[in-house]
Design an enzyme around this catalytic site. Sequence first.
Site, mmCIF file in Angstrom:
data_model
loop_
_atom_site.group_PDB
_atom_site.id
_atom_site.type_symbol
_atom_site.label_atom_id
_atom_site.label_comp_id
_atom_site.label_asym_id
_atom_site.label_seq_id
_atom_site.Cartn_x
_atom_site.Cartn_y
_atom_site.Cartn_z
ATOM 1 N N HIS A 118 19.197 30.846 4.284
ATOM 2 C CA HIS A 118 17.808 31.318 4.317
ATOM 3 C C HIS A 118 17.673 32.373 5.416
ATOM 4 C CE1 HIS A 118 13.439 31.164 4.171
ATOM 5 N NE2 HIS A 118 13.444 31.051 5.483
ATOM 6 N N ASP A 129 15.023 34.981 6.970
ATOM 7 C CA ASP A 129 13.658 35.493 7.003
ATOM 8 C C ASP A 129 13.673 37.015 7.008
ATOM 9 O OD1 ASP A 129 12.043 33.133 7.052
ATOM 10 O OD2 ASP A 129 12.762 32.738 9.071
ATOM 11 N N ASP A 142 10.649 27.749 2.240
ATOM 12 C CA ASP A 142 10.032 27.745 3.568
ATOM 13 C C ASP A 142 8.623 28.314 3.616
ATOM 14 O OD1 ASP A 142 10.117 27.233 6.349
ATOM 15 O OD2 ASP A 142 10.691 29.292 6.775
ATOM 16 N N HIS A 189 6.808 35.384 4.086
ATOM 17 C CA HIS A 189 6.099 34.224 4.640
ATOM 18 C C HIS A 189 6.113 34.107 6.169
ATOM 19 C CE1 HIS A 189 10.186 32.313 3.991
ATOM 20 N NE2 HIS A 189 9.925 31.949 5.230
#
Length: 1003
Positions: free
Chosen positions: A263, A265, A375, A579
């Site tokens: 993951h 970001d 997330d 996000h």
Amino acid sequence: MHDDRQLIEGRLLRTLQRIEDAVWSSPVPVDLASWEAPGEPVPVGEGLAAAYEPAHVGQRWGAPWGTTWFRVRAQVPAAHAGRPVDLRLDLGFDPDRTGFHVEGLVYRADGTPVKGLNPRNQWVRVADTAQGGEQVELFVEAASNPLLLGGGGFDFRPSPLGDPETAGREPRYRVERAELAVFEQEVWELQQDLEVLGQLAVELPVEDARRWQLLRALDRAMDRLDVADLAGTASDVRDELKDVLAQPARASAHRISAVGHAHIDSAWLWPVRETVRKVARTCSNVVALMDDHPELVYAMSSAQQFAWLKEHRPEVWAGVVERVREGRFVPVGGMWVESDTNMPGGEALARQLNHGKRWFLDELGIETREVWLPDSFGYTAALPQLVALSGSRWFLTQKISWNTTNRFPHHSFRWEGLDGTRVFTHFPPADTYGSEVSGAEVAHAARNFSDKGAATRSLLPFGWGDGGGGPTREMLARAARLRDLDGSARVEVERPDRFFEQAEAEYPDAPIWVGELYLEMHRGTYTSQARTKQGNRRSEHLLREAELWASTAAVRAGAAYPYAALDRLWKVVLLHQFHDILPGSSIGWVHREAVEAYAAVAAELEGVIAEAQAALAGAGDVEVAFSATPHERQGVAALGAGPVGQVPPVEVRADGDGHVLDNGLVTARVDHRGLLTSVVDAASGRESLAPGSAGNLLQLHPDTPVRFDAWDVDPYYRNVVRDLTDAESVEAVEGGVRVVRRFGQSTVTQLVTLPAGEARVDVDTEVDWREREQILKAGFDLDVTTDHSTSEVQFGHVHRPTHANTSWDAAKFEVCAHRWVHVGEPGFGAAVVNDSTYGHDVTRRDREGGGTTTQVRLSLLRAPQSPDPVADLGVHRLRYALVPGASIADAVREGYRVNLPVRAVRGSGEPVEPLVVVEDDGVWVEAVKLADDESGDVVVRLYEGLGRRCTARVRAGFAHKGAYAVDLLERPLETPGVADEGDAGVALALRPFQVVTLRFPRA
């Protein structure tokens, strides 16, 4: 027999420490040189050709956000011949901070990438079987990203390091190791055996005989280990463990589909530009790992990140494409980025799926089937329908496991959205999207799985995230040992679609969850970084206008449609809905760049709109009003333009200790404090405000969350409140009343007006915001008794309780709404609409004279200290309004109006007929555009917005060759209830909140 705790936590731990030091042997130093890139990162070729200067172990390097290139030269010693040899580089890594500070990407001299360097991955293979005498030359592009996390876990503290303008230039890291060493394969294998068995033994219950079998085997194995000759005795020790490692798992063992993952970001504690490099480093690692491990399957979401690779790191992209074609590097998610889903508008969420899935199809020939959002901070009830309309069938998240009040009851279930669409959904029960495949995580997944007895399998994403490098060979070694091992769940490395197919097939009667997946955390993200949120809202509506008027100009006036510009601008806006950007939880650098990006988007879209409207208005000096708001014509959704009409003026008069505003539709009173004390709806004659209360009451609360500053609003903030009732001035101005307030170091100037011809009280607010750790609210105590509020979400609305009867109700003390919140009782309602606010709270209050009232409050501004210590400070302009006597349809209409002001353009005065008209006042046109394939076809997206079944008719105002329903990618989609009836238009039979996209091929 040794004591259980002593054995596991004592002897085994010490043994593993000794083994860790013995995995590499016979180290020799290398020749190290470095070059510090000035300013921003440079192209790879420039870094390779730079003028390097001598460097050494112990050297300080790395100003915050800097890039240092290291050159490594060495000769493999003759003594290493016949052995595997690695380059070991420690640039100052903290193994407990993977993905949050130093990272590097290793290149050969010709610019081809080798692999990433990360805190848990500090080696580069030089030779599988050395000959001795080989010359080694490698280059490392090292990023000195500052560590913004404090002591343990996610410990965020105010720091100047989050912005290069305040971070300083002092080096923050030190070279700790630079050497060639022999890799002791058998020692490493023993390390994996001991870790897996030790972790498994700890997790098994005391009464399980398998626990004691493992402990005895470990005890015997360690007896055979000679600490003075670890490499020489490792094979003997492994022999002692073969039997316990060979015992198969129990028939009832939980099944885990392990999927390589990292993951990343798209921005957070680093800027977007650094994410481009994080993706390149991690993907280089994954491709290199796949060379040695054919069993590895790796899933990566976000078409944007793939696109970055292709554009900025083509040498990495080539390796990724090869692995994608093999089916081992798996695109997932179907979205442009892993976006927030609370705040993007309906059309934006549709475009997230459109642009993401289309990119994967066009570039890789792959249609993703799952929406992958591990997330994001809660999930809108509109999402299941959009998942289905995009051609996907599954949904994955892990975030709801973060709930702090209520445990979500399922891990595999069918999620039912606003319109009744259901999608099979999975929450990985390991409660992580970055597993190490540890015994603790595997055991927790099996124990925690809520659907035992009916279902047998779950998914486990494994790998270091956020630039930590993704999966490692150690993780794969654990997975291999746990594939079929007594006492453990069965772990199989496989593709996520394989998991979903099996999980859905074995659980046809999976339970149903209806409505939004509300995250009981991170409620402050509806408000933090107001400029970012305002930029998003404004961009979404400008894109609506630009597409509408450009389409109309193309059809009506033959103007060129700006396909490429709109595609590019949409992608900018979609990126910033990531996000940790739109929610306001990134460093200041990210949000400063976001505001700049939104300003550039706005300027370009204003140009597109102006050019299209000029083409439509024609020559002349008559003022023409262009409106992109549906239902500007009674009973139809008509997006067109015509001459500006006359409306009655607004009367403002002094009255006692205040002023009265009257436009014939609403009468409002502003008292000497600048507060609304009366708002009467002329149609019903009813007072909207509760007896003895005030509307537009600004309130200030302390805002000091326990853990996550920018993310959270904790419930105790309500314990202390300051009503801002003192006004510096209250004066009548043309069309309204201006109110000025000062508090703390801040100033608020508000203009309260009644728009001519509209039943609405507008409040235009300018705030020079200088407070710290405070939240500013604006409240309306409405004389309405209701047990629920109604909030706009994408393509519809949801009802939420105004009471706290249950823990689930109480947890929703702060909620997200889009353009409006409505409260009502039979015969009367009121709406609060806004142009840039998302955070709200709605509560019941005691009413003077008996009963209850309903208070609706907007969360206007916060002032969190981390990760951006100057978040939201400065001047803001926010608009909101009270709509008395409002129905849900009125709320929808006024929500559009406050965000889509009428544009006046000089022209011939000839009306511009709308491209489409919808004959139903509860069906709303969300988008009018030309088709993405540049065919010139007109695409219209609409939805039922009142939550009831209805029939409607869509008429096209241009020559066309039939019409048909399409999916979000504008492909034909069989849609019951949609019938093309030729000249009579398209007949629709819609279910509540149904979204339909129609395509009209032009004649």
